[in-house]
Write a protein that holds these residues in place. Structure first.
Motif, PDB file in Angstrom:
ATOM      1  N   ASP A 284       3.531 -78.699  30.689  1.00 23.83           N
ATOM      2  CA  ASP A 284       4.855 -77.807  31.210  1.00 23.83           C
ATOM      3  C   ASP A 284       4.491 -76.501  31.630  1.00 23.83           C
ATOM      4  N   SER A 285       3.073 -76.261  31.937  1.00 24.46           N
ATOM      5  CA  SER A 285       2.561 -75.048  32.490  1.00 24.46           C
ATOM      6  C   SER A 285       3.177 -74.383  33.655  1.00 24.46           C
ATOM      7  N   LEU A 286       3.436 -75.418  34.640  1.00 28.94           N
ATOM      8  CA  LEU A 286       4.247 -74.934  35.831  1.00 28.94           C
ATOM      9  C   LEU A 286       5.434 -74.306  35.753  1.00 28.94           C
ATOM     10  N   SER A 287       6.289 -74.715  34.860  1.00 32.13           N
ATOM     11  CA  SER A 287       7.607 -74.104  34.510  1.00 32.13           C
ATOM     12  C   SER A 287       7.274 -72.799  33.586  1.00 32.13           C
ATOM     13  N   ARG A 288       6.314 -72.971  32.799  1.00 35.23           N
ATOM     14  CA  ARG A 288       6.135 -71.831  31.732  1.00 35.23           C
ATOM     15  C   ARG A 288       5.353 -70.644  32.346  1.00 35.23           C
ATOM     16  N   ILE A 289       4.924 -70.672  33.479  1.00 34.97           N
ATOM     17  CA  ILE A 289       4.031 -69.558  33.742  1.00 34.97           C
ATOM     18  C   ILE A 289       4.767 -68.260  33.928  1.00 34.97           C
ATOM     19  N   ASP A 290       6.205 -68.288  34.194  1.00 34.11           N
ATOM     20  CA  ASP A 290       7.162 -67.226  34.568  1.00 34.11           C
ATOM     21  C   ASP A 290       7.625 -66.667  33.047  1.00 34.11           C
ATOM     22  N   ASP A 291       7.225 -67.447  31.900  1.00 33.06           N
ATOM     23  CA  ASP A 291       7.689 -66.924  30.757  1.00 33.06           C
ATOM     24  C   ASP A 291       7.356 -65.560  30.472  1.00 33.06           C
ATOM     25  N   VAL A 292       8.164 -64.633  30.005  1.00 31.49           N
ATOM     26  CA  VAL A 292       8.085 -63.371  29.584  1.00 31.49           C
ATOM     27  C   VAL A 292       7.197 -63.218  28.374  1.00 31.49           C
ATOM     28  N   VAL A 293       6.129 -62.401  28.395  1.00 30.39           N
ATOM     29  CA  VAL A 293       5.244 -62.106  27.453  1.00 30.39           C
ATOM     30  C   VAL A 293       5.499 -60.584  26.768  1.00 30.39           C
ATOM     31  N   ASP A 294       5.301 -60.489  25.566  1.00 26.67           N
ATOM     32  CA  ASP A 294       5.612 -59.206  24.859  1.00 26.67           C
ATOM     33  C   ASP A 294       4.246 -58.520  25.239  1.00 26.67           C
ATOM     34  N   TRP A 295       3.974 -57.727  26.171  1.00 29.35           N
ATOM     35  CA  TRP A 295       2.648 -57.052  26.506  1.00 29.35           C
ATOM     36  C   TRP A 295       2.501 -56.042  25.741  1.00 29.35           C
ATOM     37  N   GLU A 296       3.563 -55.327  24.809  1.00 29.26           N
ATOM     38  CA  GLU A 296       3.192 -54.423  23.949  1.00 29.26           C
ATOM     39  C   GLU A 296       2.652 -54.866  22.632  1.00 29.26           C
ATOM     40  N   ALA A 297       3.006 -55.959  22.183  1.00 32.10           N
ATOM     41  CA  ALA A 297       2.264 -56.502  21.004  1.00 32.10           C
ATOM     42  C   ALA A 297       1.051 -57.249  21.459  1.00 32.10           C
ATOM     43  N   VAL A 298       0.754 -57.602  22.742  1.00 29.35           N
ATOM     44  CA  VAL A 298      -0.605 -57.965  22.892  1.00 29.35           C
ATOM     45  C   VAL A 298      -1.368 -56.836  22.886  1.00 29.35           C
ATOM     46  N   LYS A 299      -0.776 -55.645  23.612  1.00 31.67           N
ATOM     47  CA  LYS A 299      -1.860 -54.314  23.648  1.00 31.67           C
ATOM     48  C   LYS A 299      -2.283 -53.947  22.156  1.00 31.67           C
ATOM     49  N   LYS A 300      -1.226 -54.064  21.381  1.00 39.46           N
ATOM     50  CA  LYS A 300      -1.466 -53.508  19.950  1.00 39.46           C
ATOM     51  C   LYS A 300      -2.623 -54.389  19.436  1.00 39.46           C
ATOM     52  N   ARG A 301      -2.576 -55.625  19.624  1.00 39.11           N
ATOM     53  CA  ARG A 301      -3.600 -56.692  19.049  1.00 39.11           C
ATOM     54  C   ARG A 301      -5.109 -56.290  19.668  1.00 39.11           C
ATOM     55  N   THR A 302      -4.893 -56.007  20.949  1.00 36.64           N
ATOM     56  CA  THR A 302      -6.196 -55.417  21.830  1.00 36.64           C
ATOM     57  C   THR A 302      -6.629 -54.291  21.089  1.00 36.64           C
TER      58      THR A 302
END
Length: 723
Positions: free
Chosen positions: A688-706
């Motif tokens: 289902d990646s074609l339909s999910r590529i536009d899913d919103v990502v919580d980039w703030e949470a990703v940034k904190k992990r980084t």
């Protein structure tokens, strides 16, 4: 509306030269300025001259005060300035008519805190009078950007094309000053002190080496003044800078300052010797005695120690020998500076093998990920105040695969011939694009990674000539025999070198979770040469621990140690927009089918960069010549990213792109690992990646992990490098 520029001119008994100075300001092509004249208690007709000038032009303002020195006068100008930008001009100097306009445009375009135009010394006091105004585009074609950490290194090591220790020709954003002011107790070196404290605030600098500030040098100028008070003032400045650098853990910078103090001692003593000034010679000997007891003195070379010994024990009786020694030292220092300074005013780290840390990695491969991870590690170390160079180890088994007639030592004669024939076919098919791509790769390597004038090391035994005490091997797949044509001793620090004290593996990779059993014995022996190990893939830790007695941790790939803003400064924007960016590290028909479907669904073109995976498809637009800077630009501007490349996945996270990652058939562990660290496992390709590529990502949470993982990785480096 144009930004107001405040030009501050301290004035003291300078009626002879003030007319030329103010005339050069009135001739500026940029008209929105104010000129503040600060009369510092002049005792001749200077004050009356200033008053007449104020009546002639309302943009000129005069402030009068008792005589307290140039620093106090400049501070009065700062406190009364109304402009957004400040420009300091001495009353006996002049400036080019286009200087203020050029610096204002640079400040407006780049939003830096300081723009530096550089000075030109005029020995006979005859200033050039340009007849025309050069075009702005020509003026700034060689401009270069120094980030905060680069500015500090350039200040200490003199690696910028203009002097960062002088305020002549500099435009400063007033709100960047904060509480920074000129130290009023200093009679000399006050501008060095001022610029150091400003750079300590973490300001970014744009350098435009036009040399349009004309500095008058004459017998009475402060730069040629030698007296005990002037020497004492200059010594206090460098003593403070040295101690401050040492206190902040930048030991290499502190040692450099100690060396500069000794060079100053050399200059001062020779001046006293020539002038037969016993007071100067006695004071300089006292300084030399004090410096000899410094902790940092022991870290200096034998030439510097010999200099002090001659000064303390031989004195004027050995003046000729002493002068000869000093001349040799100065020439050595100038030669080192020229080797460190590139064609442009971009900070070049020391490349002569005298640094503390040497990095051995895949910088010589014409591969985007290999070169960018090398840049990331080197830059991050410098951000932490660690002096590090990339060792220019460029063996044939790494560089040969990028030759016109490629060479790679794979097993089997038939396979090797097939590799060469296939490579030749595609390189010939590329035509001129092959040479252009090589040039772009080489340009990036020489500008950001190594000093091109440093000698290449082609063989393992040449590493014994290096003078580093600590080596970092990695990152990237330095322990993957499929990449290096067998396990290579250099990437384990397994070479003879009398100065080598420690070998650190940072984010080393074997490409997967384990190596074929045939390599276990050799791999185990080579691991014993490494003092501390960190790896890029957590999944590989159990295998390495089974062959290595010490501890092993996982850390981030170096490109993640730098933030998005730091990568933006080296990327080059493409002239395309509205596209899907694709990059492959192995052929994958499922990936290509997915991209084509996404292209039709979104109405976007497909951009692919040429690599060892030769993709020839009429629906793909291929860029054959892109270098690492262009690679970053393409990725940053893309609407979507689809890849099975580890480093493209990493930069998609840094740039916060909409992306889908495909597994590599043999090297899937590294992509799985980085996605798991950032909580982005759902970005791995699925039905289902074609339909999910536009899913919103919580980039703030990703940034904190980084950021959390960056702290762990940085602590590992700082704990083991031993600065």
């Amino acid at each position: 509306m144009e930004s107001l520029v405040t030009i501050i001119v301290p004035v003291y008994n300078s009626a002879r030269y003030l007319g030329d100075c103010v005339e050069s300001v009135l001739a500026q092509t940029y008209r929105h300025w104010e000129l503040i004249l600060v009369d510092d208690g002049s005792q001749n007709s200077t004050k009356e001259l200033c008053e007449r000038m104020c009546k002639q032009d309302q943009r000129i303002r005069l402030f009068c005060r008792e005589h307290r020195g140039v620093s106090a006068a400049r501070n009065v100008g700062i406190e009364n300035a109304r402009g957004e930008y400040l420009f300091f001009l001495d009353s006996d100097d002049t400036i080019h008519p286009a200087l203020i306009e050029t610096l204002c445009q640079v400040m407006g375009e780049s939003h830096v805190a300081v723009a530096m135009g550089g000075c030109r010394n005029i020995e006979k006091g005859i200033f050039p009078k340009p007849s025309g105004q050069p075009d702005y585009a020509e003026n700034v074609q060689d401009k270069s950007y120094l980030r905060a950490h680069e500015a500090m290194q350039a200040f200490i090591w003199n690696t910028a094309e203009v002097s960062l220790k002088s305020i002549g020709g500099n435009m400063i954003r007033r709100d960047a000053l904060g509480s920074v002011r000129f130290y009023e107790d200093l009679s000399h070196g006050e501008d060095t002190w001022f610029m150091y404290q400003l750079i300590c605030k973490g300001v970014d600098i744009m350098i435009v080496p036009c040399g349009w500030y004309y500095y008058r040098r004459y017998a009475q100028s402060t730069s040629k003044t030698y007296s005990v008070p002037s020497i004492q003032s200059r010594y206090r400045v460098w003593q403070y800078i040295r101690d401050h650098e040492r206190k902040n853990g930048r030991t290499a910078n502190a040692v450099r300052c100690e060396n500069m103090i000794l060079n100053q001692i050399m200059e001062w003593y020779l001046a006293g010797w020539r002038k037969q000034h016993s007071g100067i010679k006695k004071y300089v000997r006292d300084i030399a005695n004090a410096e000899k007891r410094q902790y940092l003195f022991a870290k200096l070379g034998w030439w510097a120690k010999l200099l002090v010994w001659l000064l303390l024990h031989c004195g004027s009786l050995c003046g000729i020998l002493y002068a000869f020694t000093c001349i040799v030292l100065v020439r050595q220092a100038d030669g080192a500076r020229r080797r460190m300074t590139g064609k442009k005013a971009v900070y070049k780290e020391r490349g002569n093998g005298n640094g503390h840390v040497g990095i051995i990695t895949f910088h010589c491969a014409d591969n985007y990920g290999a070169m960018l991870q090398a840049y990331g590690l080197k830059r991050h170390l410098h951000n932490q105040g660690i002096e590090a160079d990339i060792v220019r180890y460029e063996p044939f088994f790494m560089t040969g695969r990028h030759w016109r007639i490629p060479y790679f030592p794979i097993k089997g004669l038939i396979r090797r011939i097939g590799y060469t024939v296939d490579g030749c076919f595609w390189n010939v098919r590329m035509g001129k694009a092959f040479s252009v791509r090589k040039r772009n790769m080489r340009s990036f390597r020489n500008k950001y990674l190594v000093d091109s004038r440093q000698k290449k090391l082609l063989f393992l035994h040449q590493l014994k000539t290096l003078k580093y005490s600590c080596y970092i091997v990695g990152s990237d797949q330095i322990w993957n025999p499929d990449i290096t044509g067998g396990l290579r001793k250099a990437y384990f620090g397994a070479f003879t070198n009398n100065r080598k004290e420690k070998v650190i593996a940072y984010a080393a990779s074997i490409g997967g979770v384990s190596l074929p059993p045939v390599y276990n014995r050799e791999f185990s022996c080579l691991l014993r040469c490494v003092d501390v190990i960190s790896v890029r893939e957590k999944e590989a830790i159990p295998y390495i621990k089974s062959l290595y007695e010490g501890s092993v941790i996982d850390v981030l790939d170096p490109v993640l140690l730098l933030n998005k803003e730091e990568w933006l400064h080296i990327e080059k924007q493409p002239d395309r927009e509205r596209y899907i960016f694709v990059y492959l590290t192995e052929k994958n028909m499922e990936l290509m089918t997915y991209v084509k479907k996404l292209s039709k669904q979104k109405g976007l073109s497909i951009i692919n960069l040429w690599s060892s995976v030769r993709v020839v498809d009429k629906e793909f637009i291929i860029d054959y010549i892109a270098g690492p800077a262009e690679f970053l630009g393409y990725l940053h501007q893309a609407d979507y990213v689809v890849t099975n490349s580890f480093h493209v996945v990493v930069f998609s996270i840094i740039y916060q792109k909409k992306f889908t990652a495909f597994q590599h058939s043999k090297l899937g562990a590294r992509i799985n690992n980085v996605l798991r660290i950032h909580g982005l496992e759902h970005r791995l390709y699925g039905t289902d990646s074609l339909s999910r590529i536009d899913d919103v990502v919580d980039w703030e949470a990703v940034k904190k992990r980084t950021e959390k993982k960056v702290r762990i990785s940085t602590e590992f480096l700082l704990d083991h490098v031993g600065i």
